[in-house]
Design an enzyme around this catalytic site. Structure first.
Site, PDB file in Angstrom:
ATOM      1  N   PRO A   2       0.829  -1.209   0.000  1.00 43.43           N
ATOM      2  CA  PRO A   2       0.000   0.000   0.000  1.00 43.43           C
ATOM      3  C   PRO A   2       0.862   1.256   0.000  1.00 43.43           C
ATOM      4  CG  PRO A   2      -0.648  -1.520   1.763  1.00 43.43           C
ATOM      5  CD  PRO A   2       0.630  -2.032   1.186  1.00 43.43           C
ATOM      6  N   GLU A   3       0.538   2.195  -0.883  1.00 40.58           N
ATOM      7  CA  GLU A   3       1.228   3.476  -0.941  1.00 40.58           C
ATOM      8  C   GLU A   3       0.253   4.567  -0.487  1.00 40.58           C
ATOM      9  OE1 GLU A   3       3.222   3.954  -4.738  1.00 40.58           O
ATOM     10  OE2 GLU A   3       3.506   1.799  -4.908  1.00 40.58           O
ATOM     11  N   LYS A  60       3.022   6.513   4.719  1.00 38.43           N
ATOM     12  CA  LYS A  60       2.238   5.317   4.402  1.00 38.43           C
ATOM     13  C   LYS A  60       1.668   4.699   5.669  1.00 38.43           C
ATOM     14  CE  LYS A  60       5.463   4.274   0.651  1.00 38.43           C
ATOM     15  NZ  LYS A  60       6.470   3.292   0.176  1.00 38.43           N
ATOM     16  N   ARG A 286      14.418  -2.588  -7.612  1.00 39.14           N
ATOM     17  CA  ARG A 286      12.968  -2.462  -7.777  1.00 39.14           C
ATOM     18  C   ARG A 286      12.612  -2.492  -9.255  1.00 39.14           C
ATOM     19  NH1 ARG A 286      10.599  -0.332  -3.182  1.00 39.14           N
ATOM     20  NH2 ARG A 286       8.722  -1.213  -4.092  1.00 39.14           N
TER      21      ARG A 286
END
Ligand SMILES: [Zn+2]
Length: 304
Positions: A2-3, A60, A286
């Site tokens: 979740p961002e 976050k 990433r």
């Protein structure tokens, strides 16, 4: 993971669903979920009887502000979710902490992979944060001292949707850094709340290559990036978040933003602007997605 848009959606839902609710007691099923205070029995003793005044978000992390000024933080990390259930809802084997509310409902912290953390902190100092020094917030976690909630976030950068986060402020921060744009957008001490999905989306929208050096942007580039970051985050919130892996809202339902993403996890699919296949590279371990035509590769700087 979740961002900002996903966590903001959770916080707004919780504001509607649990503001004013009293926590009768908490049941901790996975002790390591409790970050502070220690041991977890102390957390349970201190949260019992607390009433939620309002719910917000910083970076976050979901913040449950209690009537007495203390703040409970919930960092969802990889697979964490906060779900409100009616009395009599069958138990969830992945609920790591269950808050029994005085009205019979339950606020369940569900987390398949168990990376998320919950803390309870004295209030104060939250308005003054945003200096952006990374190491300090990590030390807070390990030390025994009771940090105020503002100190917990002292290592975080500015909130991108706040009015004070202007293009001029972004330009000033970028000009002092030579790091690659993708790396910098993921750095929580540079800007809070942006993660892998929205970093890739913002760079595509701004037509900036993820490997561009931050200090190579001109004023127009920066304005485009500033606008793009805010747009992709706002659209993510409007669509209740991107459900890429396990993310669900407080009602247990996935968000609608994943199918609207332009580049993230669209490798080899045509770019919505130019039709070229989206490419995937790895930046700082990433996955990074971009359009090789719309986001031209940085020109190598001339040898001195
Ligand atoms: Zn393109």
């Amino acid at each position: 993971m979740p961002e900002l848009p996903e966590v903001e959606t959770v916080a707004r839902d919780l504001q509607r669903w649990v503001a004013g609710a009293t926590i009768r007691t908490a049941i901790v099923r996975w002790e390591r979920t409790i970050r502070h205070p220690q041991p977890p029995e102390r957390f349970v003793a201190e949260i019992a009887g607390a009433t939620v005044r309002r719910v917000s978000r910083r970076a976050k992390t979901v913040l449950l502000h209690l009537e007495d000024g203390r703040v409970m933080t919930v960092a969802l990390r990889m697979t964490g979710a906060l779900i409100v259930t009616d009395a009599g809802t069958p138990a969830d084997p992945y609920a790591r902490v269950v808050f029994e509310l005085a009205d019979g409902r339950e606020l369940r912290y569900r987390d398949v992979r168990k990376f998320g953390r919950i803390g309870l902190w004295p209030g104060g100092g939250l308005r003054s944060v945003g200096a952006g020094r990374g190491a300090r917030s990590r030390r807070v976690a390990e030390s025994g001292r009771r940090y105020r909630i503002g100190e917990v976030f002292s290592g975080h950068g500015p909130e991108p949707l706040q009015r004070s986060f202007t293009a001029e402020r972004l330009a000033e921060r970028l000009s002092r850094r030579s790091a690659k744009l993708k790396t910098l957008l993921l750095d929580q001490s540079f800007i809070a709340g942006v993660g892998n999905i929205y970093a890739d989306e913002a760079l595509w929208r701004a037509r900036l290559h993820p490997l561009r050096g931050a200090d190579t942007l001109d004023a127009r580039d920066v304005r485009r990036l500033h606008r793009s970051i805010r747009q992709v985050l706002r659209e993510g919130i409007a669509n209740r978040g991107s459900s890429i892996s396990d993310y669900v809202g407080v009602d247990g339902q996935p968000g609608r933003n994943a199918e609207r993403l332009a580049v993230y996890q669209r490798t080899e699919q045509p770019c919505f602007r130019c039709g070229r296949p989206i490419r995937r590279i790895v930046v700082g371990q990433r996955s990074t997605h971009f359009c090789p035509r719309c986001q031209p590769e940085p020109v190598a700087s001339a040898a001195p």
